[in-house]
Design an enzyme around this catalytic site. Structure first.
Site, PDB file in Angstrom:
ATOM      1  N   HIS A   1      -5.189  -6.007  -3.240  1.00 29.31           N
ATOM      2  CA  HIS A   1      -6.680  -6.281  -1.825  1.00 29.31           C
ATOM      3  C   HIS A   1      -6.957  -7.831  -1.162  1.00 29.31           C
ATOM      4  CE1 HIS A   1      -8.158  -2.253  -1.744  1.00 29.31           C
ATOM      5  NE2 HIS A   1      -7.426  -2.281  -1.485  1.00 29.31           N
TER       6      HIS A   1
ATOM      7  N   ARG B   1       0.779  -0.732   0.030  1.00 31.43           N
ATOM      8  CA  ARG B   1       0.358  -0.483  -0.501  1.00 31.43           C
ATOM      9  C   ARG B   1       0.846   1.150  -0.138  1.00 31.43           C
ATOM     10  NH1 ARG B   1      -3.823   2.568   4.231  1.00 31.43           N
ATOM     11  NH2 ARG B   1      -5.430   3.304   2.809  1.00 31.43           N
TER      12      ARG B   1
ATOM     13  N   ASN C   1      -7.006  10.788   7.948  1.00 33.46           N
ATOM     14  CA  ASN C   1      -6.225   9.325   8.323  1.00 33.46           C
ATOM     15  C   ASN C   1      -6.412   8.340   6.754  1.00 33.46           C
ATOM     16  OD1 ASN C   1      -7.310   9.935  10.416  1.00 33.46           O
ATOM     17  ND2 ASN C   1      -9.890   9.828  10.870  1.00 33.46           N
TER      18      ASN C   1
ATOM     19  N   HIS D   1       0.782   4.775  -2.745  1.00 31.13           N
ATOM     20  CA  HIS D   1       0.474   5.364  -2.226  1.00 31.13           C
ATOM     21  C   HIS D   1       1.985   6.641  -3.001  1.00 31.13           C
ATOM     22  CE1 HIS D   1      -3.400   5.649   0.918  1.00 31.13           C
ATOM     23  NE2 HIS D   1      -3.062   4.148  -0.063  1.00 31.13           N
TER      24      HIS D   1
HETATM   25  C1  HEM Z   1      -8.970   1.217  -6.523  1.00 34.25           C
HETATM   26  C2  HEM Z   1      -8.211   2.091  -5.331  1.00 34.25           C
HETATM   27  C3  HEM Z   1      -8.280   1.505  -4.312  1.00 34.25           C
HETATM   28  C4  HEM Z   1      -8.735   1.806  -3.425  1.00 34.25           C
HETATM   29  C5  HEM Z   1      -9.934   2.571  -3.201  1.00 34.25           C
HETATM   30  C6  HEM Z   1      -7.952   1.463  -2.199  1.00 34.25           C
HETATM   31  C7  HEM Z   1      -8.315   2.111  -0.804  1.00 34.25           C
HETATM   32  C8  HEM Z   1      -8.343   1.122   0.273  1.00 34.25           C
HETATM   33  C9  HEM Z   1      -9.066   1.383   1.526  1.00 34.25           C
HETATM   34  C10 HEM Z   1      -9.817   1.912   1.824  1.00 34.25           C
HETATM   35  C11 HEM Z   1      -7.776   0.453   2.472  1.00 34.25           C
HETATM   36  C12 HEM Z   1      -7.951   0.227   3.825  1.00 34.25           C
HETATM   37  C13 HEM Z   1      -7.473   1.686   4.807  1.00 34.25           C
HETATM   38  C14 HEM Z   1      -6.954   1.701   6.123  1.00 34.25           C
HETATM   39  O1  HEM Z   1      -8.532   1.398   6.464  1.00 34.25           O
HETATM   40  O2  HEM Z   1      -6.391   1.074   7.418  1.00 34.25           O
HETATM   41  C15 HEM Z   1      -6.872  -0.369   1.336  1.00 34.25           C
HETATM   42  C16 HEM Z   1      -5.826  -0.893   1.996  1.00 34.25           C
HETATM   43  C17 HEM Z   1      -5.026  -1.614   1.594  1.00 34.25           C
HETATM   44  N1  HEM Z   1      -4.900  -1.106  -0.135  1.00 34.25           N
HETATM   45 FE1  HEM Z   1      -5.794   0.147  -0.914  1.00 34.25          FE
HETATM   46  N2  HEM Z   1      -6.976   0.907  -2.524  1.00 34.25           N
HETATM   47  C18 HEM Z   1      -7.040   1.059  -3.936  1.00 34.25           C
HETATM   48  C19 HEM Z   1      -5.871   0.747  -4.782  1.00 34.25           C
HETATM   49  C20 HEM Z   1      -5.074  -0.544  -4.002  1.00 34.25           C
HETATM   50  C21 HEM Z   1      -4.033   0.210  -5.225  1.00 34.25           C
HETATM   51  C22 HEM Z   1      -4.258  -0.411  -6.617  1.00 34.25           C
HETATM   52  C23 HEM Z   1      -2.866  -1.260  -4.129  1.00 34.25           C
HETATM   53  C24 HEM Z   1      -1.538  -1.609  -4.669  1.00 34.25           C
HETATM   54  C25 HEM Z   1      -1.209  -2.035  -5.658  1.00 34.25           C
HETATM   55  C26 HEM Z   1      -3.937  -1.501  -3.083  1.00 34.25           C
HETATM   56  C27 HEM Z   1      -2.636  -1.990  -2.118  1.00 34.25           C
HETATM   57  C28 HEM Z   1      -3.560  -2.353  -0.936  1.00 34.25           C
HETATM   58  C29 HEM Z   1      -3.228  -2.900   0.268  1.00 34.25           C
HETATM   59  C30 HEM Z   1      -2.005  -3.555   0.109  1.00 34.25           C
HETATM   60  C31 HEM Z   1      -4.238  -2.957   1.793  1.00 34.25           C
HETATM   61  C32 HEM Z   1      -4.451  -3.056   2.949  1.00 34.25           C
HETATM   62  C33 HEM Z   1      -2.879  -2.201   3.755  1.00 34.25           C
HETATM   63  C34 HEM Z   1      -2.687  -3.100   4.798  1.00 34.25           C
HETATM   64  O3  HEM Z   1      -2.489  -3.553   5.428  1.00 34.25           O
HETATM   65  O4  HEM Z   1      -1.646  -2.427   6.007  1.00 34.25           O
HETATM   66  N3  HEM Z   1      -4.927  -0.314  -2.319  1.00 34.25           N
HETATM   67  N4  HEM Z   1      -6.711  -0.069   0.318  1.00 34.25           N
HETATM   68  C1  LIG Z   2      -9.692  10.622  12.334  1.00 30.17           C
HETATM   69  O1  LIG Z   2     -10.000   9.698  12.876  1.00 30.17           O
HETATM   70  C2  LIG Z   2     -10.041  10.036  14.122  1.00 30.17           C
HETATM   71  C3  LIG Z   2      -9.433   9.238  15.439  1.00 30.17           C
HETATM   72  O2  LIG Z   2     -10.942   8.180  15.233  1.00 30.17           O
HETATM   73  C4  LIG Z   2     -10.966  11.049  14.311  1.00 30.17           C
HETATM   74  O3  LIG Z   2     -11.433  11.790  15.256  1.00 30.17           O
HETATM   75  C5  LIG Z   2     -11.021  11.661  12.762  1.00 30.17           C
HETATM   76  O4  LIG Z   2     -12.736  12.877  13.078  1.00 30.17           O
HETATM   77  C6  LIG Z   2     -10.541  11.593  11.555  1.00 30.17           C
HETATM   78  N1  LIG Z   2     -10.161  12.705  10.782  1.00 30.17           N
HETATM   79  C7  LIG Z   2     -11.110  13.096   9.492  1.00 30.17           C
HETATM   80  C8  LIG Z   2     -10.873  13.900   8.360  1.00 30.17           C
HETATM   81  O5  LIG Z   2     -11.627  11.377   8.939  1.00 30.17           O
END
Ligand code: HEM
Ligand SMILES: *[C@@H]1O[C@H](CO)[C@@H](O)[C@H](O)[C@H]1NC(C)=O
Ligand SMILES: *[C@@H]1O[C@H](CO)[C@@H](O)[C@H](O)[C@H]1NC(C)=O
Ligand SMILES: *[C@@H]1O[C@H](CO)[C@@H](O)[C@H](O)[C@H]1NC(C)=O
Ligand SMILES: *[C@@H]1O[C@H](CO)[C@@H](O)[C@H](O)[C@H]1NC(C)=O
Length: 327
Positions: free
Chosen positions: A198, A64, A96, A68
């Site tokens: 994912h 990830r 966040n 990014h």
């Molecule tokens: C297509 C659009 C994408 C969206 C909307 C998206 C969104 C997200 C979100 C919301 C999370 C969870 C973050 C959290 O709650 O901590 C996540 C995790 C992750 N994403 Fe994506 N992502 C996308 C594409 C990608 C791509 C292109 C990659 C890498 C090539 C990627 C790799 C990962 C990985 C590996 C995680 C797990 C991270 C961890 O375990 O620390 N994602 N992503």
């Molecule tokens: C980020 O997380 C904190 C703690 O959960 C929360 O208070 C805050 O509103 C969040 N900020 C955004 C921009 O979502």
């Protein structure tokens, strides 16, 4: 060979050589460090293997981080820089982003291992180390291993404001995903392949809470999966709970991600939409059925992702001594 043909051949050779001269500095290549640090790939691999053995969540965290990094100001390790007194860095953007610390730690450790070899000290960019480390964690998790292009310089700035609008939120639909990836020179096919990252890692309850509201569960989600998620995320958005993105084979880098989508078991809206939308469903079905085809597409897409916004001219970047601090 006739005279005319010989002249044509000479002209072509000149044209190719000229192209090489003007484009050479701007090209990534696989053997970039062959002269200055020939063992860089095995040094990085050893450091990454050790880190993954100690802390398995390193796999998702590193993949990830690479994504990014590339989507914000190009693949230039700007995401690794820490904030300083007068500058809020990319990683501290207030939305966040929750980038897990083990991804950063992997790059810092691999950089230390590279720099410990006298010949290699301050010769290898943090951006390239992140690319190698990402390839290595994927292979360690059972995914494809592939040759990486190298030669990126590290960026000269890292600002929280540069993140705005650059990363996809989990609520995105197919058109939104496709256009954001297109802005990074990535095709819809690349986007679908890369989303399969994912297949490892975690997402916090808040990233899918809107899909599991008891009164209105997302109709594209499997009902049994929705109940499991509701039980695991009772308060809806507890910021301390994160669940596996691939509930079936959470630690394996495989094509189970696509099989899950066929069953309504994609965790994020942006995951499940790849199956719900008729335009991307055939690709999901193909890669759920054939993991070799998925791996080929994934490797091609990762190579394209690694080219986004790269800096190769010394006016645009440098080799950072400490990946977390601008030189
Ligand atoms: C297509 C659009 C994408 C969206 C909307 C998206 C969104 C997200 C979100 C919301 C999370 C969870 C973050 C959290 O709650 O901590 C996540 C995790 C992750 N994403 Fe994506 N992502 C996308 C594409 C990608 C791509 C292109 C990659 C890498 C090539 C990627 C790799 C990962 C990985 C590996 C995680 C797990 C991270 C961890 O375990 O620390 N994602 N992503
Ligand atoms: C980020 O997380 C904190 C703690 O959960 C929360 O208070 C805050 O509103 C969040 N900020 C955004 C921009 O979502
Ligand atoms: C922060 O302030 C220091 C000292 O005033 C200055 O040298 C440095 O360039 C500034 N850094 C940024 C990113 O503005
Ligand atoms: C999967 O795709 C590969 C490469 O395109 C092909 O050679 C193979 O026959 C396919 N396997 C199946 C089970 O369809
Ligand atoms: C996309 O490709 C074009 C043409 O090669 C290039 O000029 C542009 O910088 C690339 N954009 C990104 C974000 O890499």
């Amino acid at each position: 060979m006739g005279g005319g043909v010989r002249i044509l051949v000479a002209f072509l050779a000149l044209a190719v050589a000229g192209y090489g001269v003007t484009r050479c500095a701007a090209q990534l290549r696989q053997d970039y460090y062959a002269a200055v640090c020939p063992d860089v790939e095995s040094i990085v691999r050893a450091a990454v293997s050790k880190k993954v053995q100690e802390t398995p969540v390193t796999v998702g965290a590193t993949v990830r981080l690479f994504f990014h990094d590339c989507f914000v100001e190009g693949c230039d390790a700007s995401v690794i820089v820490v904030s300083s007194g007068n500058n809020t860095a990319e990683k501290d953007h207030p939305n966040n982003l929750s980038l897990a610390g083990d991804g950063f730690d992997t790059v810092i450790k691999a950089k230390a291992a590279v720099d410990a070899v006298p010949q290699c000290t301050n010769q290898v960019s943090c951006a390239d180390i992140l690319v190698m480390a990402t390839r290595d964690v994927i292979a360690l998790a059972g995914g494809p291993s592939y040759a990486v292009e190298l030669g990126r310089l590290d960026g000269l700035s890292s600002t929280a404001t540069s993140v705005d609008g650059k990363l996809p939120p989990p609520s995105f639909n197919l058109d939104q995903l496709t256009s954001l990836f297109a802005a990074n020179n990535l095709s819809q096919t690349d986007m679908i392949a890369l989303s399969a990252a994912h297949t490892v890692g975690f997402a916090h309850c808040g990233t899918f809470a809107s899909r599991i509201q008891p009164a209105a569960v997302d109709p594209t989600m499997d009902a049994g999966y929705a109940s499991q998620l509701q039980a695991a995320c009772p308060a809806g958005v507890d910021p301390n709970i994160a669940l596996e993105l691939d509930p079936v084979t959470p630690h394996a880098f495989d094509n189970q991600y696509f099989v899950n989508l066929q069953k309504g078991m994609g965790l994020l809206t942006s995951d499940q939409v790849l199956y719900s939308d008729d335009r991307s469903r055939p690709t999901v079905d193909a890669w759920a059925a054939n993991s070799s085809d998925f791996e080929l597409a994934f490797v091609a897409a990762m190579t394209n992702l690694g080219r986004v916004g790269v800096k190769t001219d010394p006016s645009q970047g440098n080799i950072r001594r400490d990946c977390a601090v601008l030189n």
